[in-house]
Scaffold this active site. Sequence first.
Site, mmCIF file in Angstrom:
data_model
loop_
_atom_site.group_PDB
_atom_site.id
_atom_site.type_symbol
_atom_site.label_atom_id
_atom_site.label_comp_id
_atom_site.label_asym_id
_atom_site.label_seq_id
_atom_site.Cartn_x
_atom_site.Cartn_y
_atom_site.Cartn_z
ATOM 1 N N ASP A 368 0.840 -1.199 0.000
ATOM 2 C CA ASP A 368 0.000 0.000 0.000
ATOM 3 C C ASP A 368 0.875 1.249 0.000
ATOM 4 O O ASP A 368 2.065 1.208 -0.353
ATOM 5 C CB ASP A 368 -0.961 -0.063 1.207
ATOM 6 N N ASP A 369 0.312 2.360 0.406
ATOM 7 C CA ASP A 369 0.958 3.674 0.423
ATOM 8 C C ASP A 369 2.333 3.613 1.108
ATOM 9 O O ASP A 369 2.508 2.883 2.081
ATOM 10 C CB ASP A 369 0.026 4.609 1.226
ATOM 11 N N ARG A 445 -5.461 16.532 4.068
ATOM 12 C CA ARG A 445 -4.474 15.446 4.201
ATOM 13 C C ARG A 445 -3.120 15.859 3.618
ATOM 14 O O ARG A 445 -2.456 15.105 2.944
ATOM 15 C CB ARG A 445 -4.967 14.157 3.546
ATOM 16 N N LYS A 478 -4.037 -0.568 -6.650
ATOM 17 C CA LYS A 478 -5.061 0.093 -5.834
ATOM 18 C C LYS A 478 -4.966 1.580 -6.150
ATOM 19 O O LYS A 478 -3.911 2.191 -5.945
ATOM 20 C CB LYS A 478 -4.795 -0.179 -4.357
ATOM 21 N N ASP A 480 -6.142 5.176 -5.277
ATOM 22 C CA ASP A 480 -6.725 5.864 -4.132
ATOM 23 C C ASP A 480 -7.035 7.326 -4.483
ATOM 24 O O ASP A 480 -6.519 7.866 -5.476
ATOM 25 C CB ASP A 480 -5.718 5.794 -2.967
ATOM 26 N N ASN A 482 -7.821 10.759 -1.949
ATOM 27 C CA ASN A 482 -8.001 11.060 -0.530
ATOM 28 C C ASN A 482 -8.378 12.497 -0.172
ATOM 29 O O ASN A 482 -8.145 12.910 0.975
ATOM 30 C CB ASN A 482 -6.738 10.654 0.240
ATOM 31 N N CYS A 528 -10.517 3.139 -4.638
ATOM 32 C CA CYS A 528 -10.537 3.417 -3.207
ATOM 33 C C CYS A 528 -10.586 4.934 -3.076
ATOM 34 O O CYS A 528 -10.073 5.647 -3.942
ATOM 35 C CB CYS A 528 -9.235 2.867 -2.619
ATOM 36 N N ASP A 550 -12.602 2.268 5.196
ATOM 37 C CA ASP A 550 -11.414 2.060 6.029
ATOM 38 C C ASP A 550 -11.789 1.440 7.367
ATOM 39 O O ASP A 550 -10.915 1.071 8.145
ATOM 40 C CB ASP A 550 -10.692 3.393 6.285
HETATM 41 C C1 DGJ Z 1 -6.864 5.511 2.290
HETATM 42 C C2 DGJ Z 1 -7.257 4.101 1.975
HETATM 43 O O1 DGJ Z 1 -8.620 3.920 2.207
HETATM 44 C C3 DGJ Z 1 -6.422 3.145 2.812
HETATM 45 O O2 DGJ Z 1 -6.815 1.826 2.559
HETATM 46 C C4 DGJ Z 1 -4.975 3.337 2.492
HETATM 47 O O3 DGJ Z 1 -4.719 2.973 1.163
HETATM 48 C C5 DGJ Z 1 -4.589 4.796 2.718
HETATM 49 N N1 DGJ Z 1 -5.459 5.695 2.021
HETATM 50 C C6 DGJ Z 1 -3.176 5.042 2.286
HETATM 51 O O4 DGJ Z 1 -2.818 6.354 2.395
#
Ligand code: DGJ
Length: 724
Positions: A368-369, A445, A478, A480, A482, A528, A550
């Site tokens: 992941d990140d 963020r 994945k 994302d 945010n 996501c 999450d």
């Molecule tokens: C938000 C996602 O929902 C999480 O699963 C994860 O990937 C984080 N971002 C990573 O920054």
Amino acid sequence: MPITFIPEKKIFKLDAGSSSCVLRVWDEGYLLGLYYAASVPDTNFEGYELREWASSFSPRNEILGERYFSPDIVPLEYSGFGTGDFRKSAVAVRNADGNDATDFRYVTHRISEGKPAPAGMPATFARSGEDCSTLEIDMEDKTTGMKLTLVYTVFEDLPVITRFARLTNASDRPADIEKIASASVQLNAMDFDFIHLYGRWGAERNLVRAPLAHGHQSISSTRGSSSHYHNPFAALARRGADEDHGEVYGFNLIYSGSFDITADVDYYETTRVNMGINPDGFLWHLDPGETFETPEAVTVYSSEGLGGMSRIFHRLYLNHLIRGRYAREKRPLLINSWEAAYFDFDTDKLVSFAERAKEAGIEMLVMDDGWFSRRNDDKSSLGDWWVNEDKLPGGLGVLIDRVNALGLKFGIWYEPEMISPDSDLYRAHPDWCIHVPNRANSIARHQYVIDMSRADVRENIWEQMNAVLSKYKIDYVKWDFNRNLTEAGSALLSAPHGEEIFHRFVLGTYELMGRLVDTYPDILLENCSGGGGRFDPGMLYFSPQIWASDNTDAVERLAIQFGTSLCYPASSMGAHVSMSRRTGFETKGNVAMWGTFGYELDPNRLSEKDLEIVKKQVAEYHEYYDLIHYGDLYRITDPWDNAYRCAWEFVSEDRREALYTQVNMRYYHCPTLFVRFRGLDPRKIYTLESTGEKYSGAFLMNAGLNLSDYPRGTGESFKLHFVS
Ligand code: DGJ
């Protein structure tokens, strides 16, 4: 043909599965939406029309004279603005004279096999040339010369109609679209409950149900994404309709940006539902000759309650929206590093996850990140998509080779639509983010939003992603997202195009995502957005699965997954077993199995006992994969109405197999816990696998089984598997 035109009556009849929709071209070219409900054989709708279509305060059409025709009262199928219909209009165009009076009338139409899609946007598709038919109705606003086409597609076997609109500036002067709905649906009643899914981070898609009242009831997003807060889904349930019975209309917009769904109840107690791009933050400039197309809207009619509506949406999306290899092929069972390590990992740690995961039969490790540039927390580096060799010495190749050598596939995380102020990309191109002149950018963020409306910016991000994806064996991405859009502007969009940014941003994202899946058809893409903040059918078109939330707590997940299932199939709901506090591993697995299923934990922290449970779950994942991914969902008890237990059941399409799952949210001692199962074949004999007992489908559905001997403690759960 499921679409017919009866010239002498000027009636269009759209027969979509068990529903019919009837439109009529009235005198003077007014297009009316006369009927949309259960299938009827009739084509004579004379008696169905209202008699006095006027009232003293409603402007009349003078040409129709004694026919008493007021646009304010008739069920106009796609009403314009400011020309006599005071209800929520579907379309408003500001013309070069500076007014926005808009009035489209019927000109001609075409009926054809197959299905078109709005340009540059995700849409449902036909599987063969014949499984759907399309009606295109051309309309014109004579005063301004604007031309409008309403596009309806009917799926023969499903009570589904998809709709979108196409507007062309056929005049010789520019114009601006102020609003343009994807669909406008006329219903001649108001005795409905308005159902929708509201939420927030960590608690997405809660079901809300409230009676429709006079006035407007709407849900929307102005965030530039569909958002955690409202999903672009709504339903109107006839008063009294429940999970299994009664009429329900479902509405879903295939769009990932700002949207609006409004139900407008007028003073004569009819309801109009408009859905489309949110007019707030939208103004689209059309020069002569230019065309604009709306996103596609889906309307579903169910006479079998909310459950029936959900199963129709699921079937439509499984067969006509989700694409690519993993629409039907079994997806690798994954473990994701996020909750196991957050930003704190290196090659050895990830390989240790893979080693232990392999023991349990897990098939893919997702990093992941935190793998790129100087990304050691969420404060920097978005936009700099090169590998951090401090964490991953020797680069990605070394890590992937070691993971692959264990027999596991490998996946990676990106957030392509974002840029950190603390990044090389931002320092080199400060104007590459969404921003407006002379106003500070809001930060969320610690990041800004990349200007996806710009082809040059998209090209840069694509080149960076492609450099990684083309070089290494990457099986999963994945994607994302945010934060939401603020100070929405682009360095390349000035007046009169400035307010196009929200929609152009979405189009840019679709273009980049489309490029990814077209170039790498074997990559499994999972969307996501801070959990499930962009869980919509637009995203589903590109990625067969979307991370649902999450919040991985098994009990809290029940409501999230229940709400999500109103519209979206289980195969689309990203769901993982994690180390979250409550419930044991069995229940975590049972809940995650109502979704894509996977793990999000440090497998080295699993006790030997838990590892054994994981192995059992992995076996069950394979055993029940088809049933859960392609079967029909029946929700038995819902986590809001029933404080004690949440239960659901999957039935295979051929009704030979069913899987019932129950999770107890509280301790419940009840010697008469009779559960009646649903969706079975009454004539078939089913064996309950765990006991060997045999029952007819009729017995299981009508008498049910007394389940009081099954686990009843708080957080406990169980499954019952029936086969015939
Ligand atoms: C938000 C996602 O929902 C999480 O699963 C994860 O990937 C984080 N971002 C990573 O920054």
